[in-house]
Design a protein around this motif. Structure first.
Motif, PDB file in Angstrom:
ATOM      1  N   ARG A   1      69.158  41.645  41.951  1.00 27.18           N
ATOM      2  CA  ARG A   1      69.366  40.606  40.964  1.00 27.18           C
ATOM      3  C   ARG A   1      70.869  40.154  41.156  1.00 27.18           C
ATOM      4  O   ARG A   1      71.348  39.088  41.227  1.00 27.18           O
ATOM      5  CB  ARG A   1      69.137  40.921  39.674  1.00 27.18           C
ATOM      6  CG  ARG A   1      69.729  40.002  38.748  1.00 27.18           C
ATOM      7  CD  ARG A   1      69.075  40.356  37.318  1.00 27.18           C
ATOM      8  NE  ARG A   1      69.665  39.806  36.200  1.00 27.18           N
ATOM      9  CZ  ARG A   1      70.750  40.086  35.680  1.00 27.18           C
ATOM     10  NH1 ARG A   1      71.331  41.336  35.883  1.00 27.18           N
ATOM     11  NH2 ARG A   1      71.473  39.392  34.667  1.00 27.18           N
TER      12      ARG A   1
ATOM     13  N   VAL B   1      66.101  32.744  38.505  1.00 22.25           N
ATOM     14  CA  VAL B   1      64.744  32.858  38.424  1.00 22.25           C
ATOM     15  C   VAL B   1      64.624  34.365  37.805  1.00 22.25           C
ATOM     16  O   VAL B   1      65.009  35.383  38.057  1.00 22.25           O
ATOM     17  CB  VAL B   1      63.917  33.093  39.537  1.00 22.25           C
ATOM     18  CG1 VAL B   1      62.558  33.713  39.601  1.00 22.25           C
ATOM     19  CG2 VAL B   1      64.072  31.472  40.124  1.00 22.25           C
ATOM     20  N   VAL B   2      63.504  34.349  36.622  1.00 25.54           N
ATOM     21  CA  VAL B   2      63.311  35.785  36.032  1.00 25.54           C
ATOM     22  C   VAL B   2      61.693  35.859  36.161  1.00 25.54           C
ATOM     23  O   VAL B   2      61.133  35.133  35.621  1.00 25.54           O
ATOM     24  CB  VAL B   2      63.796  35.913  34.644  1.00 25.54           C
ATOM     25  CG1 VAL B   2      63.212  37.076  33.846  1.00 25.54           C
ATOM     26  CG2 VAL B   2      65.297  35.834  34.542  1.00 25.54           C
TER      27      VAL B   2
ATOM     28  N   GLY C   1      58.686  38.521  34.900  1.00 28.06           N
ATOM     29  CA  GLY C   1      58.605  39.789  34.078  1.00 28.06           C
ATOM     30  C   GLY C   1      57.531  40.647  34.519  1.00 28.06           C
ATOM     31  O   GLY C   1      56.807  40.148  35.666  1.00 28.06           O
TER      32      GLY C   1
ATOM     33  N   THR D   1      53.517  39.803  34.974  1.00 30.97           N
ATOM     34  CA  THR D   1      53.296  38.614  35.626  1.00 30.97           C
ATOM     35  C   THR D   1      52.256  38.948  37.024  1.00 30.97           C
ATOM     36  O   THR D   1      52.329  39.752  37.867  1.00 30.97           O
ATOM     37  CB  THR D   1      54.365  37.850  36.336  1.00 30.97           C
ATOM     38  OG1 THR D   1      55.516  37.745  35.353  1.00 30.97           O
ATOM     39  CG2 THR D   1      54.289  36.662  36.891  1.00 30.97           C
TER      40      THR D   1
ATOM     41  N   THR E   1      61.571  31.137  34.606  1.00 29.79           N
ATOM     42  CA  THR E   1      61.231  32.011  33.822  1.00 29.79           C
ATOM     43  C   THR E   1      59.743  32.366  33.646  1.00 29.79           C
ATOM     44  O   THR E   1      59.117  31.211  33.233  1.00 29.79           O
ATOM     45  CB  THR E   1      61.992  32.132  32.464  1.00 29.79           C
ATOM     46  OG1 THR E   1      63.160  31.773  32.616  1.00 29.79           O
ATOM     47  CG2 THR E   1      61.328  33.303  31.660  1.00 29.79           C
TER      48      THR E   1
ATOM     49  N   GLY F   1      58.037  34.517  31.627  1.00 28.52           N
ATOM     50  CA  GLY F   1      58.461  35.414  30.780  1.00 28.52           C
ATOM     51  C   GLY F   1      57.281  35.647  29.383  1.00 28.52           C
ATOM     52  O   GLY F   1      56.275  34.909  29.668  1.00 28.52           O
TER      53      GLY F   1
ATOM     54  N   HIS G   1      52.749  38.308  30.119  1.00 27.44           N
ATOM     55  CA  HIS G   1      53.477  37.544  31.144  1.00 27.44           C
ATOM     56  C   HIS G   1      52.374  36.544  31.775  1.00 27.44           C
ATOM     57  O   HIS G   1      51.213  36.871  31.847  1.00 27.44           O
ATOM     58  CB  HIS G   1      54.446  38.231  32.152  1.00 27.44           C
ATOM     59  CG  HIS G   1      55.248  38.996  31.453  1.00 27.44           C
ATOM     60  ND1 HIS G   1      55.455  40.439  31.645  1.00 27.44           N
ATOM     61  CD2 HIS G   1      56.548  38.659  30.767  1.00 27.44           C
ATOM     62  CE1 HIS G   1      56.453  40.849  30.847  1.00 27.44           C
ATOM     63  NE2 HIS G   1      57.442  39.872  30.439  1.00 27.44           N
TER      64      HIS G   1
ATOM     65  N   ARG H   1      60.013  27.031  31.940  1.00 25.00           N
ATOM     66  CA  ARG H   1      59.709  28.296  31.409  1.00 25.00           C
ATOM     67  C   ARG H   1      58.167  28.359  31.294  1.00 25.00           C
ATOM     68  O   ARG H   1      57.619  27.268  30.421  1.00 25.00           O
ATOM     69  CB  ARG H   1      60.366  28.307  30.035  1.00 25.00           C
ATOM     70  CG  ARG H   1      61.635  29.099  30.086  1.00 25.00           C
ATOM     71  CD  ARG H   1      62.874  27.819  30.210  1.00 25.00           C
ATOM     72  NE  ARG H   1      64.122  28.269  30.243  1.00 25.00           N
ATOM     73  CZ  ARG H   1      65.060  28.664  31.122  1.00 25.00           C
ATOM     74  NH1 ARG H   1      64.805  28.123  32.331  1.00 25.00           N
ATOM     75  NH2 ARG H   1      66.343  28.533  30.815  1.00 25.00           N
TER      76      ARG H   1
ATOM     77  N   LEU I   1      55.416  30.783  29.483  1.00 29.82           N
ATOM     78  CA  LEU I   1      55.794  32.017  28.641  1.00 29.82           C
ATOM     79  C   LEU I   1      54.276  32.573  28.022  1.00 29.82           C
ATOM     80  O   LEU I   1      53.565  31.662  27.510  1.00 29.82           O
ATOM     81  CB  LEU I   1      56.658  31.468  27.339  1.00 29.82           C
ATOM     82  CG  LEU I   1      57.985  31.086  27.740  1.00 29.82           C
ATOM     83  CD1 LEU I   1      58.617  30.639  26.555  1.00 29.82           C
ATOM     84  CD2 LEU I   1      58.684  32.100  28.580  1.00 29.82           C
TER      85      LEU I   1
END
Ligand SMILES: CC(C)(COP(=O)(O)OP(=O)(O)OC[C@H]1O[C@@H](n2cnc3c(N)ncnc32)[C@H](O)[C@@H]1OP(=O)(O)O)[C@@H](O)C(=O)NCCC(=O)NCCS
Length: 234
Positions: free
Chosen positions: A63, A88-89, A91, A94, A107, A109, A119, A133, A135
């Protein structure tokens, strides 16, 4: 598929999906999304072989270098492409199918309210626009597209385009989706507006009743009411 043929496939996917990519050398050396993906593959291997702390540590280092955080526990399919990538994230729980594309700032997330699988699952061929996002433990169906800047909190069927905050479907199989009840877009402000208009209407009628007058709207007076009655079906 061995590691090297999957790398070749990843490079081809970038050349195929990014018109700015001119050569394999450029892709290998300059595409942070690709570096993050290759780092993830190694970290995921560590994760499934129970070297979890090391996997997390490597992913944090990745990261630092790429600006992309992929939890090593995530499951990612073939030919995954992260364009630009910064911010970019992805989880831990995912799941990403094949041929998925993400842009910068996405995201995938949790909502902070769930545990276990918390996720999203993105099926094959999904595209998620910059800054969106997605979520919670929701499913984004095959070939669906999420507009830049959207916030998606519910399942999305296959072949759909979703935009907005909160995200709502605007296209399905290329056809415009007509929202007959705008409350479907689940916008808390529309509900508040509808409630206010309803109350104003009730008060106006009460005042006229007290004054002993018949309800005759003056020009334009009832425009807001009409719009809200039609659009929000109150
Ligand atoms: C969502 C997206 C995929 C839609 O593409 P499309 O299928 O060609 O759909 P359209 O452009 O016809 O848009 C359909 C409707 O959604 C609206 N819309 C499109 N993208 C939107 C977005 N991100 N947010 C809000 N509304 C959006 C359009 O205005 C249009 O509404 P209208 O018909 O009332 O005018 C595309 O607009 C998008 O956001 N792509 C992400 C690309 C990206 O992140 N690029 C970053 C490069 S660095």
């Amino acid at each position: 598929m061995n590691f090297f043929s999957s790398m070749r496939e990843d490079i081809a996917a970038v050349l195929d999906r990014d018109p700015a990519a001119k050569s394999r050398l450029e892709v290998v050396l300059l595409y942070s999304g690709l570096h993050a993906l290759w780092g993830y593959r190694f970290n995921h291997w560590l994760w499934v072989h129970k070297r979890r702390f090391l996997a997390r540590m490597m992913s944090q280092w990745g990261r630092l270098i790429t600006g992309i955080e992929i939890h090593p526990g995530a499951e990612i399919g073939r030919r995954f492409f992260i364009d630009h990538g910064m911010g970019v994230v992805i989880g831990e729980t995912t799941i990403i199918g094949d041929d998925v594309t993400l842009f910068q700032g996405v995201t995938l997330g949790g909502t902070g309210k769930e545990s276990g699988k918390r996720h999203p699952t993105l099926r094959n061929n999904v595209v998620v626009g910059a800054g969106a996002r997605v979520l919670g433990n929701i499913i984004i169906g095959e070939n669906s597209r999420i507009g830049a800047g959207s916030v998606v909190l519910r399942d999305v069927p296959d072949n759909s385009t979703v935009v907005g905050v909160p995200g709502h479907i605007v296209l399905r199989r290329g056809q415009r989706v007509v929202i007959t009840d705008p409350k479907q877009i689940n916008d808390p402000l529309s509900e508040a507006l509808a409630a206010v208009a309803n109350e104003v209407k009730r008060l106006k009628e009460e005042v006229r009743e007290l004054q002993g007058r018949q309800f005759v709207p003056v020009d334009g007076e009832d425009k807001l009411q009409q719009v809200i009655e039609i659009d929000y079906q109150i």
